[in-house]
Each structure stands twice: as structure tokens, then as C-alpha cells.
Design a protein around this motif. Sequence first.
Motif, PDB file in Angstrom:
ATOM      1  N   ALA A  62       0.833  -1.210   0.000  1.00 17.98           N
ATOM      2  CA  ALA A  62       0.000   0.000   0.000  1.00 17.98           C
ATOM      3  C   ALA A  62       0.863   1.254   0.000  1.00 17.98           C
ATOM      4  CB  ALA A  62      -0.927  -0.002   1.211  1.00 17.98           C
ATOM      5  N   LEU A  63       1.942   1.246   0.767  1.00 23.57           N
ATOM      6  CA  LEU A  63       2.840   2.401   0.785  1.00 23.57           C
ATOM      7  C   LEU A  63       3.536   2.600  -0.559  1.00 23.57           C
ATOM      8  CD1 LEU A  63       4.488   2.232   4.318  1.00 23.57           C
ATOM      9  CD2 LEU A  63       2.986   4.016   3.419  1.00 23.57           C
ATOM     10  N   LEU A  64       3.920   1.512  -1.191  1.00 24.00           N
ATOM     11  CA  LEU A  64       4.542   1.642  -2.511  1.00 24.00           C
ATOM     12  C   LEU A  64       3.540   2.152  -3.547  1.00 24.00           C
ATOM     13  CD1 LEU A  64       6.895  -1.457  -2.646  1.00 24.00           C
ATOM     14  CD2 LEU A  64       7.524   0.946  -2.467  1.00 24.00           C
ATOM     15  N   GLY A  65       2.281   1.741  -3.436  1.00 31.47           N
ATOM     16  CA  GLY A  65       1.243   2.273  -4.323  1.00 31.47           C
ATOM     17  C   GLY A  65       1.017   3.757  -4.084  1.00 31.47           C
ATOM     18  N   LEU A  66       1.013   4.148  -2.822  1.00 30.52           N
ATOM     19  CA  LEU A  66       0.879   5.563  -2.488  1.00 30.52           C
ATOM     20  C   LEU A  66       2.057   6.351  -3.035  1.00 30.52           C
ATOM     21  CD1 LEU A  66      -0.596   7.807  -0.869  1.00 30.52           C
ATOM     22  CD2 LEU A  66       0.863   7.183   1.048  1.00 30.52           C
ATOM     23  N   CYS A  67       3.244   5.785  -2.933  1.00 32.14           N
ATOM     24  CA  CYS A  67       4.435   6.448  -3.469  1.00 32.14           C
ATOM     25  C   CYS A  67       4.339   6.615  -4.978  1.00 32.14           C
ATOM     26  CB  CYS A  67       5.683   5.659  -3.116  1.00 32.14           C
ATOM     27  SG  CYS A  67       6.048   5.697  -1.377  1.00 32.14           S
ATOM     28  N   GLY A  68       3.820   5.596  -5.642  1.00 36.26           N
ATOM     29  CA  GLY A  68       3.637   5.706  -7.088  1.00 36.26           C
ATOM     30  C   GLY A  68       2.701   6.847  -7.442  1.00 36.26           C
ATOM     31  N   GLY A  69       1.628   6.986  -6.678  1.00 37.09           N
ATOM     32  CA  GLY A  69       0.703   8.097  -6.912  1.00 37.09           C
ATOM     33  C   GLY A  69       1.345   9.441  -6.635  1.00 37.09           C
ATOM     34  N   LEU A  70       2.134   9.523  -5.567  1.00 32.03           N
ATOM     35  CA  LEU A  70       2.833  10.771  -5.266  1.00 32.03           C
ATOM     36  C   LEU A  70       3.823  11.126  -6.365  1.00 32.03           C
ATOM     37  CD1 LEU A  70       3.607  10.405  -1.457  1.00 32.03           C
ATOM     38  CD2 LEU A  70       2.103  12.073  -2.517  1.00 32.03           C
ATOM     39  N   LEU A  71       4.547  10.132  -6.845  1.00 29.54           N
ATOM     40  CA  LEU A  71       5.537  10.392  -7.895  1.00 29.54           C
ATOM     41  C   LEU A  71       4.873  10.822  -9.197  1.00 29.54           C
ATOM     42  CD1 LEU A  71       8.039   7.473  -7.225  1.00 29.54           C
ATOM     43  CD2 LEU A  71       8.372   9.896  -6.745  1.00 29.54           C
ATOM     44  N   LEU A  72       3.802  10.129  -9.574  1.00 34.42           N
ATOM     45  CA  LEU A  72       3.102  10.512 -10.811  1.00 34.42           C
ATOM     46  C   LEU A  72       2.446  11.885 -10.682  1.00 34.42           C
ATOM     47  CD1 LEU A  72       1.479   7.150 -11.940  1.00 34.42           C
ATOM     48  CD2 LEU A  72       3.356   8.387 -13.011  1.00 34.42           C
ATOM     49  N   GLY A  73       1.800  12.142  -9.554  1.00 41.86           N
ATOM     50  CA  GLY A  73       1.173  13.449  -9.335  1.00 41.86           C
ATOM     51  C   GLY A  73       2.193  14.571  -9.291  1.00 41.86           C
ATOM     52  N   GLY A  74       3.316  14.317  -8.641  1.00 40.60           N
ATOM     53  CA  GLY A  74       4.374  15.325  -8.578  1.00 40.60           C
ATOM     54  C   GLY A  74       4.971  15.612  -9.941  1.00 40.60           C
ATOM     55  N   LEU A  75       5.181  14.561 -10.717  1.00 44.94           N
ATOM     56  CA  LEU A  75       5.719  14.744 -12.062  1.00 44.94           C
ATOM     57  C   LEU A  75       4.742  15.528 -12.933  1.00 44.94           C
ATOM     58  CD1 LEU A  75       8.092  14.046 -13.936  1.00 44.94           C
ATOM     59  CD2 LEU A  75       6.825  12.010 -14.592  1.00 44.94           C
ATOM     60  N   PHE A  76       3.452  15.193 -12.823  1.00 41.79           N
ATOM     61  CA  PHE A  76       2.438  15.911 -13.598  1.00 41.79           C
ATOM     62  C   PHE A  76       2.405  17.392 -13.215  1.00 41.79           C
ATOM     63  CE2 PHE A  76      -1.950  17.486 -13.974  1.00 41.79           C
ATOM     64  CZ  PHE A  76      -2.122  17.361 -15.331  1.00 41.79           C
ATOM     65  N   LEU A  77       2.397  17.686 -11.916  1.00 47.53           N
ATOM     66  CA  LEU A  77       2.369  19.082 -11.477  1.00 47.53           C
ATOM     67  C   LEU A  77       3.632  19.829 -11.897  1.00 47.53           C
ATOM     68  CD1 LEU A  77       0.846  19.240  -7.895  1.00 47.53           C
ATOM     69  CD2 LEU A  77       0.057  20.406  -9.926  1.00 47.53           C
ATOM     70  N   LEU A  78       4.755  19.168 -11.817  1.00 44.93           N
ATOM     71  CA  LEU A  78       6.006  19.802 -12.209  1.00 44.93           C
ATOM     72  C   LEU A  78       5.996  20.164 -13.692  1.00 44.93           C
ATOM     73  CD1 LEU A  78       8.834  20.547 -11.082  1.00 44.93           C
ATOM     74  CD2 LEU A  78       9.591  18.333 -11.890  1.00 44.93           C
ATOM     75  N   VAL A  79       5.555  19.244 -14.529  1.00 45.16           N
ATOM     76  CA  VAL A  79       5.495  19.502 -15.969  1.00 45.16           C
ATOM     77  C   VAL A  79       4.483  20.604 -16.276  1.00 45.16           C
ATOM     78  CG1 VAL A  79       4.806  18.477 -18.177  1.00 45.16           C
ATOM     79  CG2 VAL A  79       6.331  17.245 -16.657  1.00 45.16           C
TER      80      VAL A  79
END
Length: 99
Positions: free
Chosen positions: A21-38
Motif C-alpha cells: 500500500a505504501l509503494l502504491g501511495l508512493c507511485g501516486g505521489l511520484l506521478l502526481g508530482g511529475l504531472f504538477l512539475l510539468v
Amino acid sequence: MQHEAKDSRPSGGASGLTRAALLGLCGGLLLGGLFLLVQGLRARMAPMDCQDLSEVECGFIQQTAEEVGRMQTVAGAALLALGCAVVVLVRSRGRSATP
């Protein structure tokens, strides 16, 4: 007397689920962060179309887009850093628990 059957699953079943579950949450954080950064970088760098606007309106929209882009960039970078930190934390705990 009957003997109770032992469960063949490892005793760390709940911790494995928590880790997943934590790794899934991390995946969401990484994808969301990358999207916001772009999106933030694109909002700051993209030229504005001011054909039908007055000079004051165009300046206001450019300033607003630059500030929103700056906030998106900072928030995206923060989410990426948080996601990376949690991935490192989860992976280091997983390695130390495994003999």
C-alpha cells in the motif's frame, strides 16, 4: 487429540500488505508530482495569446499564469521529493527486516 494445522504463509503478511500500500501511495505521489512539475513548467514557459485582450488584461493574465506555474512547480517538486523519501524508507525497512 487433533493438532492444529500451521499456516504456511509467512508471519509478516500484514506488513507485506502495508508495504504494498505504501509503494502504491508512493507511485501516486511520484506521478502526481511529475504531472504538477510539468504543468507548472509549461505554464511558466509557454507564451500567452493576447490578441483579443487589452494590454492591462494581458499583463494580468501573464502574471497570474507565472505565479500559478511557480506554485505548481514547487508543489510538484515537493511531491516528488516526498514520494522518493517514502520509497527509500519502505525499501530500507524491507531490506533490514529480511535476514
